[in-house]
Scaffold this motif. Structure first.
Motif, PDB file in Angstrom:
ATOM      1  N   MET A 180       0.744  -0.933   0.417  1.00 35.07           N
ATOM      2  CA  MET A 180       0.045   0.746  -0.048  1.00 35.07           C
ATOM      3  C   MET A 180       0.535   1.292   0.077  1.00 35.07           C
ATOM      4  SD  MET A 180      -1.198   0.342   4.217  1.00 35.07           S
ATOM      5  CE  MET A 180      -1.488  -1.451   3.760  1.00 35.07           C
ATOM      6  N   ARG A 181       0.895   2.152  -0.956  1.00 35.32           N
ATOM      7  CA  ARG A 181       0.812   3.656  -0.783  1.00 35.32           C
ATOM      8  C   ARG A 181       0.409   4.751   0.282  1.00 35.32           C
ATOM      9  NH1 ARG A 181       0.233   6.772  -4.793  1.00 35.32           N
ATOM     10  NH2 ARG A 181       2.698   7.725  -4.973  1.00 35.32           N
ATOM     11  N   VAL A 182       1.564   5.128   0.986  1.00 32.69           N
ATOM     12  CA  VAL A 182       1.484   5.485   2.684  1.00 32.69           C
ATOM     13  C   VAL A 182       1.936   6.546   1.974  1.00 32.69           C
ATOM     14  CG1 VAL A 182       1.742   6.037   4.783  1.00 32.69           C
ATOM     15  CG2 VAL A 182       0.884   3.902   4.032  1.00 32.69           C
ATOM     16  N   GLY A 183       1.133   8.197   2.370  1.00 31.29           N
ATOM     17  CA  GLY A 183       1.735   9.901   2.355  1.00 31.29           C
ATOM     18  C   GLY A 183       2.417  10.683   4.174  1.00 31.29           C
ATOM     19  N   LEU A 184       3.035  10.715   4.312  1.00 27.05           N
ATOM     20  CA  LEU A 184       3.539  10.790   5.366  1.00 27.05           C
ATOM     21  C   LEU A 184       3.221  11.713   6.054  1.00 27.05           C
ATOM     22  CD1 LEU A 184       4.680   9.849   8.068  1.00 27.05           C
ATOM     23  CD2 LEU A 184       7.053  10.089   7.289  1.00 27.05           C
ATOM     24  N   PHE A 185       2.495  12.457   6.458  1.00 28.94           N
ATOM     25  CA  PHE A 185       2.563  14.039   6.704  1.00 28.94           C
ATOM     26  C   PHE A 185       3.287  14.098   8.158  1.00 28.94           C
ATOM     27  CE2 PHE A 185      -0.290  18.204   8.687  1.00 28.94           C
ATOM     28  CZ  PHE A 185       0.383  18.167   7.769  1.00 28.94           C
ATOM     29  N   GLU A 215       4.887   1.134   1.559  1.00 34.53           N
ATOM     30  CA  GLU A 215       6.239   2.507   0.708  1.00 34.53           C
ATOM     31  C   GLU A 215       5.331   3.205   0.718  1.00 34.53           C
ATOM     32  OE1 GLU A 215       6.275   3.364  -4.636  1.00 34.53           O
ATOM     33  OE2 GLU A 215       4.278   2.046  -3.424  1.00 34.53           O
ATOM     34  N   VAL A 216       6.328   4.256   1.478  1.00 27.59           N
ATOM     35  CA  VAL A 216       6.304   5.139   2.127  1.00 27.59           C
ATOM     36  C   VAL A 216       6.505   6.468   0.969  1.00 27.59           C
ATOM     37  CG1 VAL A 216       6.435   7.135   4.297  1.00 27.59           C
ATOM     38  CG2 VAL A 216       6.073   4.267   4.039  1.00 27.59           C
ATOM     39  N   MET A 217       5.339   7.128   1.054  1.00 28.68           N
ATOM     40  CA  MET A 217       5.731   8.367   0.367  1.00 28.68           C
ATOM     41  C   MET A 217       5.864   9.621   1.450  1.00 28.68           C
ATOM     42  SD  MET A 217       6.581   6.851  -2.836  1.00 28.68           S
ATOM     43  CE  MET A 217       6.652   8.673  -4.022  1.00 28.68           C
ATOM     44  N   VAL A 218       6.569  11.067   0.991  1.00 29.04           N
ATOM     45  CA  VAL A 218       6.855  12.487   1.870  1.00 29.04           C
ATOM     46  C   VAL A 218       6.865  13.495   0.866  1.00 29.04           C
ATOM     47  CG1 VAL A 218       8.023  13.682   3.392  1.00 29.04           C
ATOM     48  CG2 VAL A 218       7.928  10.762   3.765  1.00 29.04           C
ATOM     49  N   GLU A 277      -4.201  13.554  -1.314  1.00 29.63           N
ATOM     50  CA  GLU A 277      -5.341  13.146  -1.853  1.00 29.63           C
ATOM     51  C   GLU A 277      -5.272  11.493  -2.627  1.00 29.63           C
ATOM     52  OE1 GLU A 277      -7.873  15.453  -4.508  1.00 29.63           O
ATOM     53  OE2 GLU A 277      -6.175  16.123  -4.924  1.00 29.63           O
ATOM     54  N   MET A 278      -3.678  11.264  -3.464  1.00 36.54           N
ATOM     55  CA  MET A 278      -3.473   9.912  -4.076  1.00 36.54           C
ATOM     56  C   MET A 278      -3.047   9.179  -3.377  1.00 36.54           C
ATOM     57  SD  MET A 278      -1.047  11.855  -3.735  1.00 36.54           S
ATOM     58  CE  MET A 278      -0.887  13.391  -5.019  1.00 36.54           C
ATOM     59  N   PHE A 279      -3.051   9.225  -2.195  1.00 35.72           N
ATOM     60  CA  PHE A 279      -2.124   8.043  -1.298  1.00 35.72           C
ATOM     61  C   PHE A 279      -3.236   7.201  -0.586  1.00 35.72           C
ATOM     62  CE2 PHE A 279       1.142  11.407  -0.995  1.00 35.72           C
ATOM     63  CZ  PHE A 279       2.043  10.599  -1.400  1.00 35.72           C
ATOM     64  N   ASP A 280      -3.396   5.512  -0.768  1.00 36.95           N
ATOM     65  CA  ASP A 280      -3.722   4.869  -0.180  1.00 36.95           C
ATOM     66  C   ASP A 280      -4.229   5.550   1.171  1.00 36.95           C
ATOM     67  OD1 ASP A 280      -3.958   3.468  -2.532  1.00 36.95           O
ATOM     68  OD2 ASP A 280      -1.930   2.371  -1.745  1.00 36.95           O
TER      69      ASP A 280
END
Length: 241
Positions: free
Chosen positions: A1-6, A32-35, A67-70
């Motif tokens: 899963m794609r996770v956005g880290l705030f 899978e972490v995106m920042v 808004e594009m993250f799971d």
């Protein structure tokens, strides 16, 4: 899963090591972490001060970036509460933005809630040991229902002994701009919190919100307590404390 880290502006500016601990935990859980590099503030300080235009702009910015993250994971109950609840107030008059927000809001999680309730981690990359006590930060507890999740995760660390303090759910006195506007009241509240922490005899107080960490740690140090550690739960669970 794609996770956005705030990662929150406080973590970014004051304690970036917490952000790296969060990243370590999420990646260990198989995410899978995106920042997003352009992220800034959730808008809570402006919102609490009545600056609706500023906080609305930041809410729109957050939507564009996440808004594009799971899932979106936030290592802060106060920022998570702002996004999960108060953006609805800011965006309610714009059907297009409100629709985008409604599709996003249920994918926003505080860190320990995500680890315990979504990915349901069984093992943690930590050998932390010691006697701790836990402070329930106000927004995480009351807006997001974060109570048992951090305790369940801590119970997976065999070297941790948790001793609950008196009034663990009581405010530490920070409250964002509250501590600036009402300094004397804030100090009285945090003094009571510090006394309850000391009474447990714990080596460290652990919690999930950096604003509370800065407030509690600052008061402990100013009153002569250089022994009690004040740790974000991500640091403990990741073995970085």
């Amino acid at each position: 899963m794609r996770v956005g880290l705030f990662h929150t502006c406080l973590v970014d500016l004051m304690r970036p090591e917490i952000g790296f601990s969060v990243l370590k935990l999420l990646e260990a859980a198989g995410c899978e972490v995106m920042v997003p590099e352009a992220q800034t503030c959730c808008g809570q300080p402006a919102y609490n001060s009545g600056e609706r235009a500023v906080s609305r702009d930041l809410a729109e910015k957050f939507l564009r970036e996440f808004e594009m993250f799971d899932y979106i994971v936030v290592p802060s109950g106060s920022c998570g509460g702002m996004i999960r609840h108060h953006y609805a107030d800011l965006l309610r008059d714009d059907p297009e933005l409100n629709g985008r927000y409604e599709r996003l809001r249920e994918r926003v999680y505080e860190l320990t809630d995500f680890l315990a309730s979504v990915v349901r981690v069984e093992t943690l990359p930590s050998t932390f040991s010691g006697q701790i006590t836990y402070h329930d930060s106000c927004s995480g507890l009351r807006e997001l229902g974060v109570k048992q999740q951090p305790r369940a995760l801590l119970s997976r660390l065999p070297g941790v002994q948790l001793t609950e303090m008196k009034d663990c759910e009581a405010c530490c006195g920070f409250g964002g701009t509250f501590s600036v506007k009402y300094g004397n009241i804030s100090t009285a509240i945090v003094d009571e919190k510090c006394a309850n922490i000391r009474a447990t005899g714990a080596d460290a107080v652990v919690l999930g919100d950096l604003g509370c960490i800065l407030n509690i740690e600052g008061r402990l140090r100013r009153t002569g307590d250089s022994r009690t550690r004040v740790l974000h739960i991500a640091q403990v669970l990741a073995g970085d404390a």
